[in-house]
Structure formats: structure tokens, C-alpha cells
Design a protein around this motif. Structure first.
Motif, PDB file in Angstrom:
ATOM      1  N   PRO A 136       0.796  -1.059  -0.175  1.00 46.15           N
ATOM      2  CA  PRO A 136       0.109   0.127  -0.092  1.00 46.15           C
ATOM      3  C   PRO A 136       0.800   1.167   0.039  1.00 46.15           C
ATOM      4  O   PRO A 136       1.931   1.265   0.679  1.00 46.15           O
ATOM      5  N   LEU A 137       0.386   2.220  -0.691  1.00 51.34           N
ATOM      6  CA  LEU A 137       1.073   3.541  -0.480  1.00 51.34           C
ATOM      7  C   LEU A 137       1.252   3.997   0.846  1.00 51.34           C
ATOM      8  O   LEU A 137       0.338   4.330   1.623  1.00 51.34           O
ATOM      9  N   ALA A 138       2.541   4.410   1.090  1.00 55.72           N
ATOM     10  CA  ALA A 138       2.950   4.736   2.465  1.00 55.72           C
ATOM     11  C   ALA A 138       2.822   6.166   2.906  1.00 55.72           C
ATOM     12  O   ALA A 138       2.896   6.413   3.977  1.00 55.72           O
ATOM     13  N   SER A 139       2.903   6.806   1.912  1.00 58.61           N
ATOM     14  CA  SER A 139       3.197   8.208   2.260  1.00 58.61           C
ATOM     15  C   SER A 139       2.123   9.157   1.318  1.00 58.61           C
ATOM     16  O   SER A 139       1.802   8.741   0.080  1.00 58.61           O
ATOM     17  N   VAL A 140       2.174  10.331   1.668  1.00 59.87           N
ATOM     18  CA  VAL A 140       1.290  11.493   0.717  1.00 59.87           C
ATOM     19  C   VAL A 140       2.239  11.584  -0.700  1.00 59.87           C
ATOM     20  O   VAL A 140       1.621  11.680  -1.813  1.00 59.87           O
ATOM     21  N   GLU A 141       3.461  11.675  -0.620  1.00 55.96           N
ATOM     22  CA  GLU A 141       4.306  11.809  -1.789  1.00 55.96           C
ATOM     23  C   GLU A 141       4.121  10.661  -2.753  1.00 55.96           C
ATOM     24  O   GLU A 141       4.222  10.685  -3.939  1.00 55.96           O
ATOM     25  N   GLU A 142       4.149   9.241  -2.270  1.00 56.50           N
ATOM     26  CA  GLU A 142       3.886   8.048  -3.009  1.00 56.50           C
ATOM     27  C   GLU A 142       2.360   8.209  -3.687  1.00 56.50           C
ATOM     28  O   GLU A 142       2.191   7.871  -4.652  1.00 56.50           O
ATOM     29  N   GLN A 143       1.544   8.640  -3.036  1.00 56.96           N
ATOM     30  CA  GLN A 143       0.063   8.739  -3.267  1.00 56.96           C
ATOM     31  C   GLN A 143       0.151   9.605  -4.562  1.00 56.96           C
ATOM     32  O   GLN A 143      -0.800   9.435  -5.773  1.00 56.96           O
ATOM     33  N   VAL A 144       0.558  10.795  -4.578  1.00 56.19           N
ATOM     34  CA  VAL A 144       0.929  12.080  -5.599  1.00 56.19           C
ATOM     35  C   VAL A 144       1.432  11.255  -6.717  1.00 56.19           C
ATOM     36  O   VAL A 144       1.063  11.400  -7.853  1.00 56.19           O
ATOM     37  N   LEU A 145       2.592  10.711  -6.444  1.00 55.12           N
ATOM     38  CA  LEU A 145       3.362  10.179  -7.604  1.00 55.12           C
ATOM     39  C   LEU A 145       2.699   9.163  -8.302  1.00 55.12           C
ATOM     40  O   LEU A 145       2.561   8.847  -9.530  1.00 55.12           O
ATOM     41  N   TYR A 146       1.977   8.144  -7.708  1.00 57.47           N
ATOM     42  CA  TYR A 146       1.251   7.041  -8.380  1.00 57.47           C
ATOM     43  C   TYR A 146      -0.082   7.719  -9.049  1.00 57.47           C
ATOM     44  O   TYR A 146      -0.240   7.337 -10.264  1.00 57.47           O
ATOM     45  N   ALA A 147      -0.919   8.523  -8.471  1.00 58.03           N
ATOM     46  CA  ALA A 147      -1.869   9.283  -9.156  1.00 58.03           C
ATOM     47  C   ALA A 147      -1.622  10.079 -10.115  1.00 58.03           C
ATOM     48  O   ALA A 147      -2.761  10.421 -11.217  1.00 58.03           O
ATOM     49  N   LYS A 148      -0.700  11.138 -10.123  1.00 53.66           N
ATOM     50  CA  LYS A 148      -0.351  12.160 -10.892  1.00 53.66           C
ATOM     51  C   LYS A 148       0.194  11.532 -12.087  1.00 53.66           C
ATOM     52  O   LYS A 148       0.380  12.030 -13.311  1.00 53.66           O
ATOM     53  N   VAL A 149       1.324  10.758 -11.877  1.00 51.59           N
ATOM     54  CA  VAL A 149       2.434  10.285 -12.991  1.00 51.59           C
ATOM     55  C   VAL A 149       2.400   9.005 -13.465  1.00 51.59           C
ATOM     56  O   VAL A 149       1.952   8.605 -14.520  1.00 51.59           O
ATOM     57  N   LEU A 150       2.436   7.917 -12.506  1.00 46.51           N
ATOM     58  CA  LEU A 150       2.493   6.593 -12.737  1.00 46.51           C
ATOM     59  C   LEU A 150       1.323   6.044 -13.402  1.00 46.51           C
ATOM     60  O   LEU A 150       1.335   5.547 -14.489  1.00 46.51           O
ATOM     61  N   LEU A 151       0.193   6.224 -12.731  1.00 47.64           N
ATOM     62  CA  LEU A 151      -0.977   5.559 -13.453  1.00 47.64           C
ATOM     63  C   LEU A 151      -1.445   6.197 -14.651  1.00 47.64           C
ATOM     64  O   LEU A 151      -1.849   5.354 -15.414  1.00 47.64           O
ATOM     65  N   PRO A 152      -1.533   7.446 -14.757  1.00 45.82           N
ATOM     66  CA  PRO A 152      -1.862   8.048 -15.844  1.00 45.82           C
ATOM     67  C   PRO A 152      -0.870   7.593 -17.299  1.00 45.82           C
ATOM     68  O   PRO A 152      -1.509   7.294 -18.281  1.00 45.82           O
ATOM     69  N   LYS A 153       0.456   7.326 -17.057  1.00 47.48           N
ATOM     70  CA  LYS A 153       1.235   6.725 -18.080  1.00 47.48           C
ATOM     71  C   LYS A 153       0.536   5.558 -18.520  1.00 47.48           C
ATOM     72  O   LYS A 153       0.602   5.086 -19.873  1.00 47.48           O
ATOM     73  N   PHE A 154       0.280   4.573 -17.549  1.00 46.15           N
ATOM     74  CA  PHE A 154      -0.267   3.336 -18.227  1.00 46.15           C
ATOM     75  C   PHE A 154      -1.924   3.426 -18.815  1.00 46.15           C
ATOM     76  O   PHE A 154      -1.867   3.090 -19.877  1.00 46.15           O
ATOM     77  N   TYR A 155      -2.695   4.146 -18.031  1.00 46.12           N
ATOM     78  CA  TYR A 155      -4.110   4.321 -18.622  1.00 46.12           C
ATOM     79  C   TYR A 155      -4.205   4.887 -19.685  1.00 46.12           C
ATOM     80  O   TYR A 155      -5.204   4.676 -20.517  1.00 46.12           O
ATOM     81  N   ALA A 156      -3.390   5.964 -20.080  1.00 45.22           N
ATOM     82  CA  ALA A 156      -3.246   6.756 -21.313  1.00 45.22           C
ATOM     83  C   ALA A 156      -3.215   5.948 -22.667  1.00 45.22           C
ATOM     84  O   ALA A 156      -4.032   6.195 -23.567  1.00 45.22           O
ATOM     85  N   TRP A 157      -2.622   4.960 -22.361  1.00 50.82           N
ATOM     86  CA  TRP A 157      -2.414   3.986 -23.833  1.00 50.82           C
ATOM     87  C   TRP A 157      -3.798   3.294 -23.773  1.00 50.82           C
ATOM     88  O   TRP A 157      -4.211   2.882 -24.915  1.00 50.82           O
ATOM     89  N   TYR A 158      -4.355   2.838 -22.509  1.00 51.45           N
ATOM     90  CA  TYR A 158      -5.720   2.178 -22.772  1.00 51.45           C
ATOM     91  C   TYR A 158      -6.968   3.122 -23.535  1.00 51.45           C
ATOM     92  O   TYR A 158      -7.633   2.801 -24.363  1.00 51.45           O
ATOM     93  N   ILE A 159      -6.835   4.504 -22.997  1.00 46.43           N
ATOM     94  CA  ILE A 159      -8.006   5.274 -23.584  1.00 46.43           C
ATOM     95  C   ILE A 159      -7.174   5.541 -25.261  1.00 46.43           C
ATOM     96  O   ILE A 159      -8.200   5.622 -25.864  1.00 46.43           O
ATOM     97  N   TYR A 160      -6.013   5.822 -25.345  1.00 46.28           N
ATOM     98  CA  TYR A 160      -5.586   5.827 -26.676  1.00 46.28           C
ATOM     99  C   TYR A 160      -5.980   4.802 -27.639  1.00 46.28           C
ATOM    100  O   TYR A 160      -6.553   5.216 -28.645  1.00 46.28           O
ATOM    101  N   HIS A 161      -5.747   3.659 -27.293  1.00 45.18           N
ATOM    102  CA  HIS A 161      -6.130   2.681 -28.122  1.00 45.18           C
ATOM    103  C   HIS A 161      -7.595   2.538 -28.410  1.00 45.18           C
ATOM    104  O   HIS A 161      -8.232   2.139 -29.525  1.00 45.18           O
ATOM    105  N   GLN A 162      -8.597   2.872 -27.356  1.00 48.61           N
ATOM    106  CA  GLN A 162      -9.965   2.860 -27.515  1.00 48.61           C
ATOM    107  C   GLN A 162     -10.547   3.924 -28.456  1.00 48.61           C
ATOM    108  O   GLN A 162     -11.138   3.699 -29.307  1.00 48.61           O
ATOM    109  N   GLU A 163      -9.848   5.184 -28.336  1.00 55.14           N
ATOM    110  CA  GLU A 163     -10.248   6.213 -29.249  1.00 55.14           C
ATOM    111  C   GLU A 163      -9.778   5.991 -30.568  1.00 55.14           C
ATOM    112  O   GLU A 163     -10.460   6.462 -31.423  1.00 55.14           O
ATOM    113  N   TRP A 164      -8.627   5.545 -30.533  1.00 54.72           N
ATOM    114  CA  TRP A 164      -7.958   5.457 -32.092  1.00 54.72           C
ATOM    115  C   TRP A 164      -8.693   4.183 -32.804  1.00 54.72           C
ATOM    116  O   TRP A 164      -9.174   4.472 -34.128  1.00 54.72           O
TER     117      TRP A 164
END
Length: 320
Positions: free
Chosen positions: A53-81
Motif C-alpha cells: 500500500p502507498l505509505a506516504s502522501v508523496e507516493e500517493q501523488v506520484l502514483y495518481a499524478k504520474v505513474l497510473l496515468p502513463k499506463f491508462y493513457a495507452w488504454y484510452i488512446y487505443h480505444q479512441e484510435w
């Protein structure tokens, strides 16, 4: 640890997507295997968060702002494409181009619906990270937190999903502009009429693309200057099938060069183009004489043909 784990999985996922793009020529054939690969990586992320589990506020921000969007952007991209290609009309090239232009306007207009959040995304601001990316911090009705009807439950906050969509639509815009660079893509055109080109892969040093990427960004060549460095790097990676890396780290490599110029590749490009221009403009007596002789021979041949046909009237001569 979280960053390293996610980056490794992201590389695995993107490598698999590159292979899918290389294997399937038709965009409509790529969506199913591509989404399967992305879902597998998203499931990996879910499992990792259950165990760690995410242990700190910094990790929560990193995951929600940067890491997860990097993965899910490709999911949205391929659906829209897939949706765009499925809607390409069976029509003449002029109407098909109009369709692509309309779709491009829709994609490029999306960020304006969330202008404040998009400015925060584009400028890589951090002042509101906790408010926007840590669940439970923002009060209900806060104007900074967007209301997104299709908000996916796997995202910690709506803004996290929105960042994934900004990234995805940036990829879509780049892909559409690339597709429109030549003849408008016609998915329903007869196979014999479709333009077939050999797949292009970058086989030079990746650091050379770093110079190109920063040059494109600093001179504002893409998306009216609104394309971010990350989007440009991702676009080059996808199109040229090469791993470049993070912009900031690669820029440090350029800065740290001691024996060669930080812009060595761009310098060599400029030198090569100047040589080509100089060669073209240099007067070569032998080449000019050969050109004159070829011109004379063509003129003599044209005169003989004209005489054989009896002059300008286009009829064969009856003289013996």
C-alpha cells in the motif's frame, strides 16, 4: 521502490505494444491485443498496491499524478484510435480528409473543457498536488476538482483520470497528424490502392533523438507549441520503435558532454545540409558541359521525330 517497479512494468508493456504495432498492419486489428496487454499491466499495478500500500502522501501523488496515468493513457488512446478508424467514411479522399480534420479538432479541443487542470498538467505544476491527487483532501464542490462522468473507479481522484486523458489525447493528436501528413488514410479503400511503406525504425544512437526532441520542443513545432517534452519523447518512441528515456535525465547527459558539443548531432545535421547546398551551387565545368550535350541530343532527337511525322501537322511525311 514504487517508481522503479512501475517504470519496469511500463517498459514491458510498451515493448509489447511496439511488437503488436509491427505485427498488425491494420489499426483495427491492433486494438484487441493492445488492450489485453494494457489490462495485464493494470492488473499488475493493482496487485502490487494490495501487497505494498502507498505509505506516504508523496507516493500517493506520484502514483495518481504520474505513474497510473502513463499506463491508462495507452488504454484510452487505443480505444479512441479504434473508434476513429471505425468511423472513417467510405468516400473520396477530399471528404476523408475533412473527416480527419474534424476528428483532430475534437481531440485538440478537449483540453479547453478543463482549461485550469490542463494548464496545471502542461506546466508540470506541483503546488496543488495534494489537493488534486490525494483522495479525501478536496472538499465537495471544490472548483479545482473536475466532475468527470466517465471517471474510472480505479483512479484515486478525478484529476488523476483527467491527467491520463490529457496524455492520451496528446498521443492521439500526434498520431492523427502523422496519419494526415500524406494521402488521407482510407480504411475502407481497396487493398491495392492503399499506400504501403516499409516500417521505419530508429537505428542510430538514442541520444541523437534527445537533441531532436528538445529542438522540436524549444522551437514549438508540435500542436501549436503546446506539446510537452514527455509527449514529444513518447511520440518519437512510438513512431520510431526506440526507447529514449526520461527527458530530464537525458538532458543531463547532453549538459555533461565534455569532448563533444551538447548539440553534436544537430551540428552534424546542419553541416551535412550546408555541404549538400554548397555542392549543388558549386559550378562544375564538366558537369555543365555534359548537361549541355544531353540537351543538344534531346533537341536533335525531337527534330528528327518532328521531321519523320511531317512537321507540325502531326501527319506522316509522304516524301520518299
Amino acid at each position: 521502490m514504487l517508481f522503479d517497479v512501475c517504470e519496469r512494468e511500463l517498459r514491458v508493456m510498451e515493448d509489447a505494444l511496439v511488437k503488436i504495432n509491427a505485427h498488425f498492419n491494420a489499426p483495427l486489428d491492433r486494438v484487441t491485443p493492445a488492450l489485453a496487454v494494457i489490462r495485464k499491466s493494470l492488473d499488475f499495478l493493482r496487485g502490487h498496491l494490495v501487497e505494498h500500500p502507498l505509505a506516504s502522501v508523496e507516493e500517493q501523488v506520484l502514483y495518481a499524478k504520474v505513474l497510473l496515468p502513463k499506463f491508462y493513457a495507452w488504454y484510452i488512446y487505443h480505444q479512441e484510435w479504434y473508434a476513429i478508424w471505425s468511423a472513417v467514411p467510405v468516400a473520396v479522399p477530399k471528404k476523408v480528409r475533412a473527416f480527419w480534420l474534424d476528428e483532430l479538432r475534437v481531440v485538440n479541443r478537449f483540453p479547453s473543457r478543463y482549461a485550469l487542470q490542463h494548464a496545471y498538467y502542461r506546466l508540470s505544476d506541483t503546488s496543488l498536488d495534494e489537493l488534486l491527487f490525494v483522495p479525501g483532501v478536496a472538499e465537495p464542490g471544490n472548483r479545482l476538482v473536475p466532475e468527470i462522468p466517465e471517471f474510472d473507479a480505479m483512479f484515486p481522484t478525478p484529476c488523476s483520470y483527467l491527467f491520463a486523458k490529457f496524455r492520451a489525447f496528446g498521443l492521439l493528436s500526434a498520431s492523427m497528424m502523422e496519419a494526415m501528413a500524406g494521402t488521407p488514410p482510407m480504411v475502407h479503400a481497396p487493398a491495392s490502392s492503399r499506400k504501403r511503406t516499409r516500417e521505419m525504425r530508429w537505428t542510430g544512437d538514442a541520444i541523437n533523438l534527445v537533441e531532436l526532441g528538445f529542438g522540436i520542443y524549444d522551437t514549438k513545432q508540435l500542436n501549436e507549441g503546446n506539446a510537452s517534452l514527455a509527449e514529444i519523447f513518447e511520440w518519437m518512441e512510438e513512431v520510431l520503435h526506440v526507447r529514449i528515456g526520461r527527458p530530464a535525465r537525458r538532458f543531463e547527459e547532453l549538459e555533461g558532454r565534455k569532448k563533444i558539443s551538447p548539440t553534436d548531432f544537430l551540428d552534424r545535421m546542419r553541416h551535412g545540409i550546408n555541404l549538400r547546398i554548397d555542392k549543388k551551387n558549386t559550378y562544375d565545368p564538366e558537369a555543365e558541359e555534359a548537361k549541355r550535350r544531353r540537351k543538344e541530343k534531346r533537341a536533335q532527337l525531337a527534330a528528327k521525330i518532328k521531321k519523320a511525322r511531317g512537321g507540325d501537322d502531326g501527319k506522316l511525311s509522304t516524301d520518299n
